[in-house]
Enzyme design. Sequence first.
Site, mmCIF file in Angstrom:
data_model
loop_
_atom_site.group_PDB
_atom_site.id
_atom_site.type_symbol
_atom_site.label_atom_id
_atom_site.label_comp_id
_atom_site.label_asym_id
_atom_site.label_seq_id
_atom_site.Cartn_x
_atom_site.Cartn_y
_atom_site.Cartn_z
ATOM 1 N N CYS A 146 0.870 -1.173 0.000
ATOM 2 C CA CYS A 146 0.000 0.000 0.000
ATOM 3 C C CYS A 146 0.903 1.218 0.000
ATOM 4 C CB CYS A 146 -0.951 -0.037 1.201
ATOM 5 S SG CYS A 146 -0.103 -0.041 2.800
ATOM 6 N N GLY A 147 0.478 2.298 0.616
ATOM 7 C CA GLY A 147 1.290 3.505 0.642
ATOM 8 C C GLY A 147 2.517 3.385 1.515
#
Length: 123
Positions: free
Chosen positions: A82-83
């Site tokens: 993800c981020g």
Amino acid sequence: MAHAPQFLKLISEAKKKIKETNVAEVKRRLDGGEKFLLVDVREDNEWAKGHLPGAVHMGKGVIERDIEQRVPDTGAKLILYCGGGFRSALAAENLQKMGYTSVESMDGGWKGWLDAGLPTAKD
């Protein structure tokens, strides 16, 4: 972005139950030709701005719903990102609960990949 304490507690608990990897290790494994499915669990708008080469997109909001159709083999090697490594940890924990046995979360995520100056892709 400062994360809320209860969210961080949830992440901490999830990370105790999953296997994590990191950006350098994923890059090494990709370069070595290891076979695994790289899954971006970020939101649609994040994916559209860029993603790791060869990744598929199944956002955190739908991965649990869609994974069985997309990846019916519960033994398939999956690396989620993800981020920064928080949402992917939560998704990895849920996939394990669903019977997936070879799931990892990439600590550092997209931000770590960019910070390392590694190649990206855009559809």
